[in-house]
Each structure stands twice: as structure tokens, then as C-alpha cells.
Design an enzyme around this catalytic site. Structure first.
Site, PDB file in Angstrom:
ATOM      1  N   ASP A   1       1.702  -1.286   4.904  1.00 24.09           N
ATOM      2  CA  ASP A   1       1.384  -0.056   5.636  1.00 24.09           C
ATOM      3  C   ASP A   1      -0.085   0.232   5.310  1.00 24.09           C
ATOM      4  OD1 ASP A   1       1.920   2.235   7.154  1.00 24.09           O
ATOM      5  OD2 ASP A   1       2.354   3.416   5.368  1.00 24.09           O
TER       6      ASP A   1
ATOM      7  N   ARG B   1      -3.837   8.997  -5.946  1.00 24.35           N
ATOM      8  CA  ARG B   1      -2.693   8.733  -5.062  1.00 24.35           C
ATOM      9  C   ARG B   1      -1.578   7.999  -5.821  1.00 24.35           C
ATOM     10  NH1 ARG B   1      -3.147   9.644   0.397  1.00 24.35           N
ATOM     11  NH2 ARG B   1      -1.711   7.952   0.860  1.00 24.35           N
TER      12      ARG B   1
ATOM     13  N   PRO C   1       1.943   7.892  -0.422  1.00 23.86           N
ATOM     14  CA  PRO C   1       2.721   8.652  -1.419  1.00 23.86           C
ATOM     15  C   PRO C   1       4.146   8.133  -1.669  1.00 23.86           C
ATOM     16  CG  PRO C   1       2.660   9.823   0.672  1.00 23.86           C
ATOM     17  CD  PRO C   1       1.807   8.612   0.861  1.00 23.86           C
ATOM     18  N   GLY C   2       4.527   7.038  -1.034  1.00 23.70           N
ATOM     19  CA  GLY C   2       5.816   6.436  -1.375  1.00 23.70           C
ATOM     20  C   GLY C   2       6.917   6.648  -0.361  1.00 23.70           C
ATOM     21  N   GLY C   3       6.572   7.191   0.792  1.00 21.21           N
ATOM     22  CA  GLY C   3       7.595   7.451   1.813  1.00 21.21           C
ATOM     23  C   GLY C   3       8.378   6.194   2.166  1.00 21.21           C
TER      24      GLY C   3
ATOM     25  N   CYS D   1      -0.901   3.930  11.187  1.00 24.87           N
ATOM     26  CA  CYS D   1      -0.751   5.141  12.010  1.00 24.87           C
ATOM     27  C   CYS D   1      -2.040   5.312  12.808  1.00 24.87           C
ATOM     28  CB  CYS D   1      -0.411   6.363  11.170  1.00 24.87           C
ATOM     29  SG  CYS D   1      -1.557   6.701   9.839  1.00 24.87           S
TER      30      CYS D   1
ATOM     31  N   CYS E   1       0.888  -1.177   0.000  1.00 18.77           N
ATOM     32  CA  CYS E   1       0.000   0.000   0.000  1.00 18.77           C
ATOM     33  C   CYS E   1       0.915   1.213   0.000  1.00 18.77           C
ATOM     34  CB  CYS E   1      -0.867   0.001   1.256  1.00 18.77           C
ATOM     35  SG  CYS E   1      -2.136  -1.243   1.244  1.00 18.77           S
ATOM     36  N   ALA E   2       1.273   1.700  -1.169  1.00 15.25           N
ATOM     37  CA  ALA E   2       2.514   2.478  -1.250  1.00 15.25           C
ATOM     38  C   ALA E   2       2.423   3.998  -1.255  1.00 15.25           C
ATOM     39  CB  ALA E   2       3.292   2.033  -2.478  1.00 15.25           C
TER      40      ALA E   2
ATOM     41  N   GLU F   1      -0.506   0.606  -5.542  1.00 15.11           N
ATOM     42  CA  GLU F   1      -1.451   1.601  -5.005  1.00 15.11           C
ATOM     43  C   GLU F   1      -2.722   1.484  -5.837  1.00 15.11           C
ATOM     44  OE1 GLU F   1      -1.659   3.933  -2.385  1.00 15.11           O
ATOM     45  OE2 GLU F   1      -3.618   4.265  -3.318  1.00 15.11           O
TER      46      GLU F   1
HETATM   47  C1  LIG Z   1      -1.192   4.415   4.933  1.00 15.27           C
HETATM   48  S1  LIG Z   1      -1.243   4.768   3.278  1.00 15.27           S
HETATM   49  C2  LIG Z   1       0.334   4.266   2.718  1.00 15.27           C
HETATM   50  C3  LIG Z   1       1.430   5.246   3.006  1.00 15.27           C
HETATM   51  C4  LIG Z   1       2.732   4.827   2.345  1.00 15.27           C
HETATM   52  N1  LIG Z   1       3.117   3.490   2.691  1.00 15.27           N
HETATM   53  C5  LIG Z   1       3.885   5.747   2.709  1.00 15.27           C
HETATM   54  O1  LIG Z   1       4.649   5.456   3.591  1.00 15.27           O
HETATM   55  O2  LIG Z   1       4.017   6.794   2.061  1.00 15.27           O
HETATM   56  C6  LIG Z   1      -2.205   3.471   2.653  1.00 15.27           C
HETATM   57  C7  LIG Z   1      -2.378   3.489   1.143  1.00 15.27           C
HETATM   58  O3  LIG Z   1      -3.008   2.281   0.749  1.00 15.27           O
HETATM   59  C8  LIG Z   1      -3.826   2.564  -0.362  1.00 15.27           C
HETATM   60  N2  LIG Z   1      -4.783   1.436  -0.497  1.00 15.27           N
HETATM   61  C9  LIG Z   1      -5.955   1.253   0.142  1.00 15.27           C
HETATM   62  N3  LIG Z   1      -6.536   0.115  -0.238  1.00 15.27           N
HETATM   63  C10 LIG Z   1      -5.717  -0.442  -1.153  1.00 15.27           C
HETATM   64  C11 LIG Z   1      -5.789  -1.641  -1.940  1.00 15.27           C
HETATM   65  N4  LIG Z   1      -6.826  -2.469  -1.851  1.00 15.27           N
HETATM   66  N5  LIG Z   1      -4.777  -1.906  -2.792  1.00 15.27           N
HETATM   67  C12 LIG Z   1      -3.714  -1.054  -2.893  1.00 15.27           C
HETATM   68  N6  LIG Z   1      -3.600   0.082  -2.177  1.00 15.27           N
HETATM   69  C13 LIG Z   1      -4.586   0.380  -1.318  1.00 15.27           C
HETATM   70  C14 LIG Z   1      -4.454   3.888   0.006  1.00 15.27           C
HETATM   71  O4  LIG Z   1      -4.978   4.534  -1.133  1.00 15.27           O
HETATM   72  C15 LIG Z   1      -3.283   4.611   0.625  1.00 15.27           C
HETATM   73  O5  LIG Z   1      -2.584   5.348  -0.338  1.00 15.27           O
END
Ligand SMILES: C[S@@+](CC[C@H](N)C(=O)[O-])C[C@H]1O[C@@H](n2cnc3c(N)ncnc32)[C@H](O)[C@@H]1O
Length: 426
Positions: free
Chosen positions: A326, A284, A259-261, A379, A256-257, A279
């Protein structure tokens, strides 16, 4: 630059955040901020963050002055809320606040006479009183710190009243602007920022972390002119990448990547290898691509492959040495950075997310190679999204064991609130 009123923009953004449930971050972008003069930009940020951090308190103080609240539009109510914030918290002269609020009301075709009358009565009652005096009455925690009651009740079941109060206080304090850099460049980036006039501190918990004190927009502007690898990332979020122990030539899956941090810091730590990052949200995903484009030249030997896909539908013919999950979560751990989260989140949402998190973990765990690590993180401060997800997974998977499980909190570690679990496939 064409003049724009930061007060009017503040009212518009606040209304969209509270009534259309949009996130403040998605509205107060660098593009919006760039359209204001420096002083007005700082004002806009302060009014929006401050009003949201003190919304219930402001509403409590305003309540007695309404004659017919139902007859007022969201704009009028938010105009009054931002005016009260300016009066009490920013100590802006009373005549200026009233004049501007009435003026905005005219632009919105609202109720200037009502706004004028309410603000005048408000000033009459509170003029000359300091915030401490106003707050000295015994207020419920929910009003004093502007957090929903149900969330405070949940925390009171797990923490002492004193601890809950310090968490609430920490959630209302402006956090430092934190970035991740290459650990080997941390000193250089710190020197660069100090030269530009910022106070900088090394993070104690991660060797990639720098805490910078100043206005985010200005820090980003200065960093954009540098030739360093940097990403905005809280220390707890950086910790996920260290716990992952990425190594040279590893094949990593970031489920779940955007914004890519975590994708990008992992790339910087492993230096060489491959990262597949998924993603599912189109907007996003664009952001993820942009961030990878900006930074890939700093990690030329890591093949970063972003894919727009649903992690629940994905399949691989091979396995991974490292997996980051994540997961999407309630964000209750990042209220200090996103003060609007507290007004959007609900108990039902926490339960809904917990189910999704369990399904996601079940799915991605299949792709982990033997003797390899998967790091799960959220988080969130809530056990349904953390401990419960891991416990229920481990009950059904003898082939996995938990190597590490930790929680961080704003009032304890001074970081965002995270739950992180490191699992090993035996
Ligand atoms: C917590 S954020 C990830 C933050 C990221 N890992 C970072 O460190 O920048 C979770 C992400 O998962 C994405 N997401 C939610 N459901 C998903 C799915 N079924 N498949 C892929 N991505 C998903 C969301 O859109 C969101 O961008």
C-alpha cells in the site's frame, strides 16, 4: 475545561496547514478536539473543513476588497477567509462574525481596523445574497470547486467535463465515517451504534464495512467504550484486504503499514497466522504500534510483528504467501477526507512518487512465494501511480500475471479513490 476560542484555533491551524504545509489531520487531533466544548468542537471542524473545501472560491470573492494584500500576515488572511466561510456557508450573523474576527486580530497583534473595513465592505456587497446567487455567475471549475487547475486539466484529459464536475463535487462533500469491523460482528456493532443514536449503513462492497453518519470525534468516543474490534477505514481500503484472500496460517508481509488499517483487517480476516509489517517513519511507526496494541487481543492467534525499517533496505530469508504494498502516494483519491491534500500535491510529486512506487514493487515482489498473491494499492486517481506502475512491472516480470485491476472513485462508488492491482506469482 478552560475556555478556548474555536475561531482563533481555526485561524492558527489553517495558517499552519497552508503556510507550513502540515496536514490538517496531524493538527486537528482527538487531543485538540477534546479541549473544546461539544458545540465549539463541531464549529471548529466545520470552519476548518469548510474553508479548505472552498478556499479558492473564498479568495476569489475576497480579492477585490484588499488594498494591500502583501502587507497582511497569513493570520490576517486566514482570519478573513474563515470569517467569509462563516458568513456565506454557515449563515452566522454578520455582527457576530465581524466582532469575533476583529477580536482575534487584536489577539494576534494584527490589523483589526483592516479586518473590520474589509468585512464591512464584503457584507455590504453580499448581504442578503444566497450562496446559489453568488455561484450563479459562470466560474471556472477551479474556483467553483477549489481545486488546482493542473489537476482539473489532468482529469479533463481522461474524463468528460460532466464526470470531472461530479468528481469535484464529490470531493467537496463530507464523506461518511467508515469503519472496518469483524464481518461476523458487523450486525452487533451496527446495533450498538444505533442504540447510541447514530445512523448506520452496511457497506455493500465489503462485509466488514460500516458507514456511520455523525461527527467522527463522537463516533470514535462511543466506539472506544465498546468491546469490539474496529478501525477507521474506507471501504476501498478494506477491499484491498479482501482481494488479498488471506487464509488461516498464512505468512503475510505488509510493506508500508502505518497506521495499520490493512494489517489489522487482514489479521481479523485470516484469524490465525503471521504478519510482518514494516514502517520507516518513526512517528508513524509509533502510531502503528499503538493501533496493534489496541487491537491485538481481538486477533490473539495472529502474530503481528511491526518493524521500524525501510522497505527498500529489508531482506528476508524466507518468502511470503501474501504481500500488501500500500505504497506512499499523492493521496489525490482521498481529497474528500483530507481537503488540504489538493493544495500540497504537485505534478512533480506525482512523478517522484511513481518512481518510488516502481522501485518498491520491484523490491517486495522478490519475497513472494510461488502461486501466491501480491496486492498493490494507492489512494491516488493518477495513472502514473497505478496502471503505469503495474504495466512497467509486468513488462519485466514474466513470472507474474495480473489477476485483477480496479479503480474506485468518490463520485462513482461513493468510496475513496483507489487503484488496486492483484498480482499472482506463477
Ligand atoms: C499509504 S500509507 C500506508 C497505509 C496503511 N497500509 C494502512 O492501511 O493503514 C504508506 C506508508 O508507507 C510508509 N513508507 C513510505 N516509505 C517507506 C519505506 N521506504 N519503507 C517503509 N515504509 C514506508 C509511509 O510512512 C506511510 O506510513
Amino acid at each position: 475545561m478552560v475556555y478556548k476560542s474555536p475561531r482563533k484555533t481555526a485561524v492558527e491551524i489553517l495558517s499552519t496547514v497552508l503556510y507550513k504545509k502540515k496536514s490538517l489531520k496531524s493538527l486537528l487531533t482527538d487531543r485538540v478536539l477534546a479541549s473544546f466544548h461539544r458545540h465549539d468542537r463541531a464549529f471548529l471542524i466545520e470552519v476548518l473543513y469548510g474553508t479548505l473545501r472552498n478556499l479558492y472560491l473564498i479568495d476569489f470573492l475576497l480579492e477585490n476588497f484588499f488594498k494591500n494584500k502583501k502587507g497582511l500576515s497569513p493570520f490576517t488572511i486566514n482570519n478573513l477567509r474563515t470569517a467569509v466561510y462563516q458568513l456565506l456557508f454557515m449563515k452566522i450573523p454578520e455582527y457576530a462574525v465581524t466582532f469575533e474576527a476583529v477580536n482575534i486580530e487584536k489577539i494576534f497583534n494584527g490589523k483589526p481596523a483592516v479586518v473590520n473595513a474589509i468585512l464591512r465592505s464584503f457584507i455590504k456587497k453580499y448581504s442578503g445574497k444566497g450562496l446559489e446567487e453568488i455561484l450563479s455567475i459562470n466560474l471556472p471549475l477551479s474556483i467553483k470547486y477549489s481545486h488546482p487547475e493542473w489537476l482539473i486539466k489532468r482529469w479533463l484529459k481522461r474524463f468528460s467535463p460532466e464526470e470531472v464536475e461530479s468528481l469535484l463535487k464529490a470531493n467537496n462533500k463530507k464523506p461518511p465515517f467508515t469503519i472496518a469491523v469483524k464481518p461476523e460482528e458487523r450486525g452487533l456493532v451496527a446495533d450498538y451504534l444505533k442504540e447510541k443514536g447514530f445512523d448506520v449503513e452496511f457497506s455493500e462492497s465489503v462485509s466488514s464495512g460500516l458507514k456511520i453518519y455523525g461527527q467522527g470525534y463522537e463516533i470514535r468516543e462511543v466506539l472506544n467504550q465498546s468491546s469490539f474490534f474496529w478501525i477507521v477505514q474506507d471501504e476501498a481500503s478494506q477491499l484491498v484486504c479482501f482481494l488479498l484472500e488471506p487464509f488461516e496460517d498464512a505468512r503475510v508481509f505488509d510493506a508500508c503499514a502505518s497506521p495499520g488499517g490493512k494489517t489489522l483487517l487482514t489479521a481479523a480476516l485470516m484469524k490465525k497466522g503471521e504478519i510482518i509489517c514494516i514502517e520507516n517513519n518513526k512517528e508513524r511507526f509509533k502510531l502503528l504500534q499503538e493501533n496493534i496494541e489496541r487491537l491485538k487481543r481481538f486477533v490473539p492467534d495472529v502474530n503481528i510483528k511491526p518493524e521500524l525499517a525501510d522497505v527498500l533496505q529489508i531482506n528476508f530469508k524466507y518468502s511470503f504467501d501474501r504481500i500488501i504494498l500500500d505504497a506512499p502516494c499523492s493521496s489525490t483519491g482521498v481529497i474528500r477526507r483530507n481537503p488540504d491534500v489538493r493544495y500540497r500535491v504537485s505534478e512533480e510529486e506525482i512523478k517522484r512518487l511513481s518512481k518510488i512506487q516502481k522501485i518498491m514493487l520491484e523490491k517486495v515482489s522478490r519475497f513472494l512465494a510461488k502461486n501466491s498473491f501480491l496486492v498493490y494499492s494507492v489512494c491516488s486517481t493518477e495513472p502514473e501511480e497505478g496502471e503505469e506502475v503495474i504495466e512497467s512491472f509486468l513488462q519485466n516480470h514474466d513470472e507474474f500475471s495480473s489477476i485483477d485491476k480496479l479503480r474506485t472513485y468518490p463520485h462513482v462508488e461513493g468510496t475513496d479513490g483507489f487503484f488496486i492491482a492483484k498480482l499472482l506469482r506463477n
